[in-house]
Design an enzyme around this catalytic site. Structure first.
Site, PDB file in Angstrom:
ATOM      1  CG  HIS A   5      85.551  93.234  34.368  1.00 18.27           C
ATOM      2  ND1 HIS A   5      84.472  93.780  33.700  1.00 18.27           N
ATOM      3  CD2 HIS A   5      86.353  94.277  34.709  1.00 18.27           C
ATOM      4  CE1 HIS A   5      84.624  95.092  33.639  1.00 18.27           C
ATOM      5  NE2 HIS A   5      85.740  95.428  34.245  1.00 18.27           N
TER       6      HIS A   5
ATOM      7  CG  ASP B  38      83.685  98.881  33.209  1.00 22.41           C
ATOM      8  OD1 ASP B  38      84.316  99.764  33.811  1.00 22.41           O
ATOM      9  OD2 ASP B  38      84.235  97.885  32.717  1.00 22.41           O
TER      10      ASP B  38
END
Length: 454
Positions: free
Chosen positions: A269, A320
């Site tokens: 991220h 994800d």
């Protein structure tokens, strides 16, 4: 030895015509030649298949279930996480395997050749051990055996509920391990993965600086000195604030100063970095693991891709939460997020290369580093992770060179995909996974079982 022939192929040296690729029985590329008369299977336009560097497979079953506001509560990542906790509290090993198989199948159909699974769902709902400590890891491996996807499994160390080292609450009980139990679990998980295929492997992951003690990171890496290392880093402002309060530094800043971050590492991220962190991470050699569709869905923020890529940083792409599994979609979302923020076009670009090519090459190299495997390239010795595009497809009419990648990323997307090979296994034919019917039926049955109480 299998033989693939392509009218055009994207090699390490660039585009080539009339390319023959020979695949060894063990799944690696044995030979690559261009200018060859048609032979073997005609693959049309042949590309290396990137690794999906970050997946939580079980969350695929949550797709579309978190898009309704609860009363008047402001919805954000943290409220979404509470729904996720309630959801996973009911999952059985059989259900996890069925969900993982569907997610992996969709990854292959989207053009990913390998899945790097960030796996923290280890125990029974009350936190107790299964008879087989690595039962849940084994289910991810079993799903990979069924789908044929290349697997890099990352068992995740998760110790605390926050930087203050408060115990995990009831909803987090399935994640928890101390170092000793985690190392035992990791060994058993590695044994399970080794039984899948020669191209399957393991690495190690730490959930986050919030959830793992620094001393445990050091201890674990002493015991596990090889393979990729992943960690969630700087996804949310509240996370950054908590780590600054506890350690006196921002999460990426702290990791760069204390954890010997290098090309073995993948920081997931990093949507909340300051300029100095962005530059230093880029120069470290580590991979920034980007999941733009999930980051947009959760409102995480926008990764500073322009500055990071401008300083030569490695980055790759993952799916994800698996709310939408799309290789082209992840690449497109990153570039569009930069354009929206900067009110300008062609933000992640490079002289002499189109935007589609720049993004695709990053996905290949960053994914290979994050997976810890020789993949993401059409060259002798690499794993034969490949996919083909329909040369006669509408979106590719009249397209040559980098225009093909631009059409894939920004126009036709994943629907242009024809066949996919993972370590030489041809698992997608004419855009459809060879085991789709059975995998889809198992997933539908699982969703019916889970429907009540969500």
């Amino acid at each position: 030895m299998a033989v693939i022939w392509a009218r055009r192929a994207f090699l390490e040296t660039g585009w080539a015509k009339d390319v023959k690729v020979e695949i060894n029985p063990e799944g690696t590329i044995g030979a690559v030649e261009s200018g060859i008369v048609r032979c073997g299977r005609d693959a049309g336009i042949l590309l290396p298949a990137p690794a999906n560097l970050h997946s939580h497979a079980f969350q695929r079953a949550m797709a579309g279930l978190a898009e309704r506001r609860v009363e008047s509560i402001s919805d954000d990542f943290w409220s979404w996480r509470q729904l996720m906790y309630r959801f996973l509290s009911r999952l059985t090993p059989d259900q996890v395997e069925a969900i993982a198989a569907l997610a992996q199948m969709e990854m292959l159909e989207a053009g990913f050749g390998r899945c790097v699974e960030f796996h923290y769902l280890h125990h029974s709902p009350d936190g107790g051990e299964f008879e087989d400590l690595a039962e849940m890891s084994g289910r991810i491996a079993s799903a990979a055996s069924r789908t044929g996807i290349g697997l890099t499994l990352l068992p995740v160390l998760y110790q605390f509920g926050g930087c203050d080292r408060r115990p995990l609450d009831k909803s987090q009980a399935r994640f928890g391990n101390d170092c000793d139990r985690f190392l035992r679990l990791h060994q058993e998980a590695s044994d399970a993965v080794a039984s899948v295929s020669a191209d399957a492997s393991t690495g190690v992951a730490f959930h986050s600086l919030r959830a793992v003690a620094p001393s445990s990171i050091r201890e674990t890496l002493r015991e596990l000195p090889d393979g990729p290392v992943h960690i969630h880093a700087a996804e949310q402002l509240a996370e950054v604030d908590e780590i600054v309060s506890a350690y006196g530094a921002r999460p990426v800043e702290w990791l760069l100063a204390n954890a010997d971050v290098d090309r073995r590492w993948c920081l997931i991220h990093c949507t909340q970095m300051e300029t100095s962190e962005t530059r230093r991470l880029a120069s470290s050699g580590a991979v920034a693991g980007l999941c733009p569709i999930t980051e947009a869905n959760l409102g995480d923020g926008i990764f500073d891709g322009v500055r990071y890529s401008g300083h030569g940083g490695n980055f790759g792409f993952g799916t994800d939460s698996n709310v939408e599994i799309s290789l082209s979609g992840e690449l497109r979302m990153l570039e569009y997020s930069q354009r929206l923020r900067d009110r300008s076009r062609l933000r992640i670009s490079e002289a002499g290369k189109s935007a589609g090519r720049r993004l695709f090459e990053a996905a290949l190299s960053g994914g290979a580093l994050a997976a810890g495997r020789q993949c993401g390239k059409i060259e002798v010795g690499a794993w034969a992770d490949l996919f083909s595009l329909r040369a006669d497809g509408l979106e590719l009419a009249g397209r040559t060179g980098d225009e093909i990648l631009d059409a894939f990323v920004f126009s036709g997307g994943d629907r242009q995909i024809d066949d996919v090979w993972s370590a030489g296994r041809r698992v997608v034919r004419n855009g459809r996974h060879i085991g789709r019917d059975g995998i889809e039926a198992n997933f539908k049955r699982t969703m019916k079982e889970l429907k009540s109480g969500l």
